[in-house]
Design an enzyme around this catalytic site. Structure first.
Site, short mmCIF file in Angstrom:
data_model
loop_
_atom_site.label_atom_id
_atom_site.label_comp_id
_atom_site.label_asym_id
_atom_site.label_seq_id
_atom_site.Cartn_x
_atom_site.Cartn_y
_atom_site.Cartn_z
CG MET A 1 -1.06 1.15 1.97
SD MET A 1 -2.15 2.04 2.81
CE MET A 1 -1.10 3.19 3.50
N PRO A 2 0.71 2.41 -0.77
CG PRO A 2 0.66 4.33 -1.64
CD PRO A 2 1.22 3.57 -0.28
#
Length: 60
Positions: A1-2
């Site tokens: 993430m991300p």
């Protein structure tokens, strides 16, 4: 993430991409509260003949 996907016209230098990656990673860390090590950025270089806006190819 991300994971951040970036589509842009081909022709940017490695140095430009390196600078972009640094700036975007810093922004993600500051705004999302994640660690820099968790930010993935994927570039897709696109030829102008494969991109159109308003019914017209960018290569035209």
């Amino acid at each position: 993430m991300p994971t951040i996907h970036v589509e842009m016209f081909e022709g940017r230098t490695t140095e430009q991409k390196r600078d972009f990656v640094k700036a975007v990673t810093e922004a993600a860390v500051a705004t999302l509260g994640c660690k820099a090590e968790s930010v993935d950025i994927i570039f897709q270089d696109v030829k102008k003949e494969n991109w159109a806006t308003g019914g017209k190819l960018w290569s035209d």
